[in-house]
Design a protein around this motif. Structure first.
Motif, PDB file in Angstrom:
ATOM      1  N   THR A 123       0.802  -1.242   0.149  1.00 37.87           N
ATOM      2  CA  THR A 123       0.167  -0.065  -0.090  1.00 37.87           C
ATOM      3  C   THR A 123       0.927   1.249  -0.027  1.00 37.87           C
ATOM      4  O   THR A 123       1.867   1.065   0.387  1.00 37.87           O
ATOM      5  CB  THR A 123      -0.871   0.056   1.304  1.00 37.87           C
ATOM      6  OG1 THR A 123      -0.321   0.117   2.449  1.00 37.87           O
ATOM      7  CG2 THR A 123      -1.795  -1.115   1.366  1.00 37.87           C
ATOM      8  N   GLU A 124       0.261   2.391  -0.582  1.00 38.31           N
ATOM      9  CA  GLU A 124       0.929   3.733  -0.187  1.00 38.31           C
ATOM     10  C   GLU A 124      -0.204   4.447   0.464  1.00 38.31           C
ATOM     11  O   GLU A 124      -1.172   4.301   0.331  1.00 38.31           O
ATOM     12  CB  GLU A 124       1.333   4.233  -1.630  1.00 38.31           C
ATOM     13  CG  GLU A 124       2.247   3.696  -2.438  1.00 38.31           C
ATOM     14  CD  GLU A 124       3.585   3.470  -1.643  1.00 38.31           C
ATOM     15  OE1 GLU A 124       3.950   4.407  -0.819  1.00 38.31           O
ATOM     16  OE2 GLU A 124       4.323   2.387  -1.936  1.00 38.31           O
ATOM     17  N   THR A 125       0.286   5.321   1.155  1.00 35.88           N
ATOM     18  CA  THR A 125      -0.840   6.104   2.134  1.00 35.88           C
ATOM     19  C   THR A 125      -0.619   7.466   2.201  1.00 35.88           C
ATOM     20  O   THR A 125       0.504   8.144   1.554  1.00 35.88           O
ATOM     21  CB  THR A 125      -0.625   5.453   3.435  1.00 35.88           C
ATOM     22  OG1 THR A 125       0.835   5.935   4.084  1.00 35.88           O
ATOM     23  CG2 THR A 125      -0.578   4.080   3.524  1.00 35.88           C
ATOM     24  N   THR A 126      -1.472   8.263   2.907  1.00 37.03           N
ATOM     25  CA  THR A 126      -1.397   9.684   3.176  1.00 37.03           C
ATOM     26  C   THR A 126      -0.481  10.109   4.225  1.00 37.03           C
ATOM     27  O   THR A 126       0.003  11.293   4.648  1.00 37.03           O
ATOM     28  CB  THR A 126      -2.595  10.422   3.330  1.00 37.03           C
ATOM     29  OG1 THR A 126      -3.067   9.780   4.594  1.00 37.03           O
ATOM     30  CG2 THR A 126      -3.550  10.036   1.947  1.00 37.03           C
ATOM     31  N   GLY A 127       0.059   9.069   4.957  1.00 29.56           N
ATOM     32  CA  GLY A 127       0.876   9.350   6.088  1.00 29.56           C
ATOM     33  C   GLY A 127       1.399   8.200   6.713  1.00 29.56           C
ATOM     34  O   GLY A 127       1.024   7.060   6.336  1.00 29.56           O
ATOM     35  N   PRO A 180      -8.941   9.322  -0.847  1.00 26.65           N
ATOM     36  CA  PRO A 180      -9.009   9.606   0.567  1.00 26.65           C
ATOM     37  C   PRO A 180     -10.189  10.422   0.777  1.00 26.65           C
ATOM     38  O   PRO A 180     -10.505  11.374  -0.099  1.00 26.65           O
ATOM     39  CB  PRO A 180      -7.683  10.226   0.765  1.00 26.65           C
ATOM     40  CG  PRO A 180      -7.277  10.885  -0.597  1.00 26.65           C
ATOM     41  CD  PRO A 180      -7.992  10.146  -1.519  1.00 26.65           C
ATOM     42  N   SER A 181     -10.238  10.677   2.262  1.00 30.30           N
ATOM     43  CA  SER A 181     -11.570  11.883   2.473  1.00 30.30           C
ATOM     44  C   SER A 181     -10.729  13.243   2.655  1.00 30.30           C
ATOM     45  O   SER A 181     -11.502  14.134   2.962  1.00 30.30           O
ATOM     46  CB  SER A 181     -11.892  11.308   4.014  1.00 30.30           C
ATOM     47  OG  SER A 181     -10.927  11.201   5.067  1.00 30.30           O
ATOM     48  N   ALA A 182      -9.436  13.105   2.813  1.00 28.58           N
ATOM     49  CA  ALA A 182      -8.651  14.658   2.793  1.00 28.58           C
ATOM     50  C   ALA A 182      -7.530  14.752   1.861  1.00 28.58           C
ATOM     51  O   ALA A 182      -7.092  13.682   1.269  1.00 28.58           O
ATOM     52  CB  ALA A 182      -8.031  14.720   4.457  1.00 28.58           C
ATOM     53  N   PRO A 183      -7.135  15.879   1.634  1.00 23.45           N
ATOM     54  CA  PRO A 183      -6.062  16.318   0.727  1.00 23.45           C
ATOM     55  C   PRO A 183      -4.582  15.414   1.072  1.00 23.45           C
ATOM     56  O   PRO A 183      -4.494  15.050   2.169  1.00 23.45           O
ATOM     57  CB  PRO A 183      -5.712  17.744   0.620  1.00 23.45           C
ATOM     58  CG  PRO A 183      -6.938  18.150   1.161  1.00 23.45           C
ATOM     59  CD  PRO A 183      -7.746  17.350   2.147  1.00 23.45           C
ATOM     60  N   VAL A 184      -3.961  14.822  -0.185  1.00 23.01           N
ATOM     61  CA  VAL A 184      -2.649  14.332   0.173  1.00 23.01           C
ATOM     62  C   VAL A 184      -1.773  15.252   0.649  1.00 23.01           C
ATOM     63  O   VAL A 184      -1.547  16.316   0.053  1.00 23.01           O
ATOM     64  CB  VAL A 184      -2.228  13.424  -1.156  1.00 23.01           C
ATOM     65  CG1 VAL A 184      -0.868  12.884  -0.749  1.00 23.01           C
ATOM     66  CG2 VAL A 184      -3.057  12.530  -1.533  1.00 23.01           C
ATOM     67  N   THR A 224       4.261  13.365   1.657  1.00 25.94           N
ATOM     68  CA  THR A 224       3.822  12.036   1.517  1.00 25.94           C
ATOM     69  C   THR A 224       3.922  11.852  -0.108  1.00 25.94           C
ATOM     70  O   THR A 224       4.447  10.798  -0.711  1.00 25.94           O
ATOM     71  CB  THR A 224       2.478  11.198   1.896  1.00 25.94           C
ATOM     72  OG1 THR A 224       1.603  12.044   1.680  1.00 25.94           O
ATOM     73  CG2 THR A 224       2.655  11.475   3.485  1.00 25.94           C
ATOM     74  N   THR A 225       3.454  12.944  -0.790  1.00 28.89           N
ATOM     75  CA  THR A 225       3.502  12.864  -2.337  1.00 28.89           C
ATOM     76  C   THR A 225       5.131  12.706  -2.698  1.00 28.89           C
ATOM     77  O   THR A 225       5.293  12.299  -3.729  1.00 28.89           O
ATOM     78  CB  THR A 225       3.061  14.495  -2.721  1.00 28.89           C
ATOM     79  OG1 THR A 225       1.734  14.534  -2.978  1.00 28.89           O
ATOM     80  CG2 THR A 225       3.332  14.262  -4.438  1.00 28.89           C
ATOM     81  N   ARG A 226       6.136  13.511  -1.856  1.00 31.79           N
ATOM     82  CA  ARG A 226       7.374  13.319  -2.275  1.00 31.79           C
ATOM     83  C   ARG A 226       7.884  11.929  -2.196  1.00 31.79           C
ATOM     84  O   ARG A 226       8.936  11.613  -2.959  1.00 31.79           O
ATOM     85  CB  ARG A 226       8.272  14.009  -1.322  1.00 31.79           C
ATOM     86  CG  ARG A 226       8.003  15.650  -1.668  1.00 31.79           C
ATOM     87  CD  ARG A 226       9.214  16.361  -0.830  1.00 31.79           C
ATOM     88  NE  ARG A 226       8.940  16.751   0.395  1.00 31.79           N
ATOM     89  CZ  ARG A 226       8.218  17.457   1.095  1.00 31.79           C
ATOM     90  NH1 ARG A 226       7.581  18.666   0.319  1.00 31.79           N
ATOM     91  NH2 ARG A 226       7.945  17.653   2.493  1.00 31.79           N
ATOM     92  N   VAL A 227       7.247  11.081  -1.310  1.00 28.67           N
ATOM     93  CA  VAL A 227       7.524   9.762  -1.502  1.00 28.67           C
ATOM     94  C   VAL A 227       6.960   8.815  -2.704  1.00 28.67           C
ATOM     95  O   VAL A 227       7.795   8.354  -3.346  1.00 28.67           O
ATOM     96  CB  VAL A 227       7.235   9.109  -0.032  1.00 28.67           C
ATOM     97  CG1 VAL A 227       7.406   7.434   0.098  1.00 28.67           C
ATOM     98  CG2 VAL A 227       7.694   9.865   1.113  1.00 28.67           C
ATOM     99  N   HIS A 228       5.667   8.910  -2.588  1.00 33.47           N
ATOM    100  CA  HIS A 228       5.253   7.875  -3.825  1.00 33.47           C
ATOM    101  C   HIS A 228       4.683   8.876  -5.290  1.00 33.47           C
ATOM    102  O   HIS A 228       4.234   8.208  -6.150  1.00 33.47           O
ATOM    103  CB  HIS A 228       3.903   7.239  -3.294  1.00 33.47           C
ATOM    104  CG  HIS A 228       2.895   8.258  -2.567  1.00 33.47           C
ATOM    105  ND1 HIS A 228       2.427   9.162  -2.947  1.00 33.47           N
ATOM    106  CD2 HIS A 228       2.604   7.911  -1.303  1.00 33.47           C
ATOM    107  CE1 HIS A 228       1.540   9.654  -1.915  1.00 33.47           C
ATOM    108  NE2 HIS A 228       1.513   9.011  -0.906  1.00 33.47           N
ATOM    109  N   GLY A 229       4.733  10.109  -4.966  1.00 33.98           N
ATOM    110  CA  GLY A 229       4.295  10.973  -6.446  1.00 33.98           C
ATOM    111  C   GLY A 229       2.737  11.143  -6.630  1.00 33.98           C
ATOM    112  O   GLY A 229       2.568  11.614  -7.423  1.00 33.98           O
ATOM    113  N   LEU A 230       2.098  10.585  -5.830  1.00 27.67           N
ATOM    114  CA  LEU A 230       0.617  10.764  -6.063  1.00 27.67           C
ATOM    115  C   LEU A 230       0.154  12.213  -5.384  1.00 27.67           C
ATOM    116  O   LEU A 230       0.387  12.681  -4.425  1.00 27.67           O
ATOM    117  CB  LEU A 230      -0.358   9.619  -5.155  1.00 27.67           C
ATOM    118  CG  LEU A 230       0.123   8.558  -5.924  1.00 27.67           C
ATOM    119  CD1 LEU A 230      -0.386   7.163  -4.984  1.00 27.67           C
ATOM    120  CD2 LEU A 230      -0.583   8.258  -7.253  1.00 27.67           C
ATOM    121  N   VAL A 231      -0.574  12.892  -6.209  1.00 28.15           N
ATOM    122  CA  VAL A 231      -1.249  14.304  -5.760  1.00 28.15           C
ATOM    123  C   VAL A 231      -2.827  13.824  -5.994  1.00 28.15           C
ATOM    124  O   VAL A 231      -3.491  12.927  -6.450  1.00 28.15           O
ATOM    125  CB  VAL A 231      -1.084  15.321  -6.814  1.00 28.15           C
ATOM    126  CG1 VAL A 231       0.682  15.297  -6.638  1.00 28.15           C
ATOM    127  CG2 VAL A 231      -1.082  15.089  -8.139  1.00 28.15           C
TER     128      VAL A 231
END
Length: 209
Positions: free
Chosen positions: A31-35, A62-66, A70-77
């Motif tokens: 998994t990749e997560t928001t934190g 997710p229910s809240a912004p990324v 954490t975007t710097r880890v997996h690149g997801l926005v």
């Protein structure tokens, strides 16, 4: 040269890996997560089987912004997750997929905690699973003593564990890391294979990408 105790531990790890790859029911999850803490949400999840077939590979809204860190880890926005299913929508599919199957994860404690947290927030019951941690087994195999009194052996990044077998790193996305975990366990299962001296051996272990 390894001591008799080190050889015994390595043999135990190899036996575990062989058991996992010989069981067609075994799956590898990431998994990749928001934190990392309480309240973090899963936004990327993948499961692959022993043969390297992708059973599920999905983004999750997710229910809240990324958070940017954490975007710097997996690149997801946030834009990547627009229109993705929610955890409430996707978890029943995931739950059925991994039901009564051995689940191998690199750092299983983290993914278990993230899944449990998302399920609790969504009102799903906690379910008993057959979890296996490839990170713990690789730490025993590598045999580097830890300075942390809580752990006998030092933990290693997945990329470093893969590099010890000349295998490519996953890349911090769920599908590639689930496949990388699978490749690592397959390599551990073949540790005594004479073909390991062949430069092409590592490539032969890779699942389909």
């Amino acid at each position: 040269m390894p001591t008799s105790a080190q050889r015994r531990v390595r043999a135990e790890v190899t036996a575990w890996a062989r058991q996992r790859v010989s069981d067609p029911g075994t799956v590898f999850l990431d998994t990749e997560t928001t934190g990392l803490g309480a309240g973090a949400e899963i936004i990327d999840l993948a499961v692959v089987d022993v043969a390297g077939n992708v059973l599920i590979d999905t983004l999750i809204a997710p229910s809240a912004p990324v958070p940017p860190e954490t975007t710097r880890v997996h690149g997801l926005v946030d834009a990547d997750l627009a229109g993705a299913p929610s955890w409430i929508e996707i978890y029943p599919v995931v739950s059925e997929l991994i039901r009564e199957r051995p689940i191998v994860v690199y750092n299983a404690a983290f993914d278990r905690r993230m899944i449990a947290g998302c399920c609790a927030a969504a009102g799903f019951p906690d379910e008993e699973r057959d979890w296996h941690c490839a990170m713990l087994h690789y730490a025993r195999f590598a045999g580097v003593r830890s300075s942390d009194h809580r752990n006998r052996y030092r933990f290693h990044k997945l990329s470093d564990a893969l590099a010890s077998f000349d295998l490519p790193a996953g890349g911090h996305r769920a599908r590639s890391d689930a496949m990388a975990c699978r490749n690592l366990v397959v390599a551990l299962a073949h540790i005594d294979d004479p073909a390991q001296s062949d430069p092409a051996f590592a490539s032969s272990l890779l699942g389909p990408m």
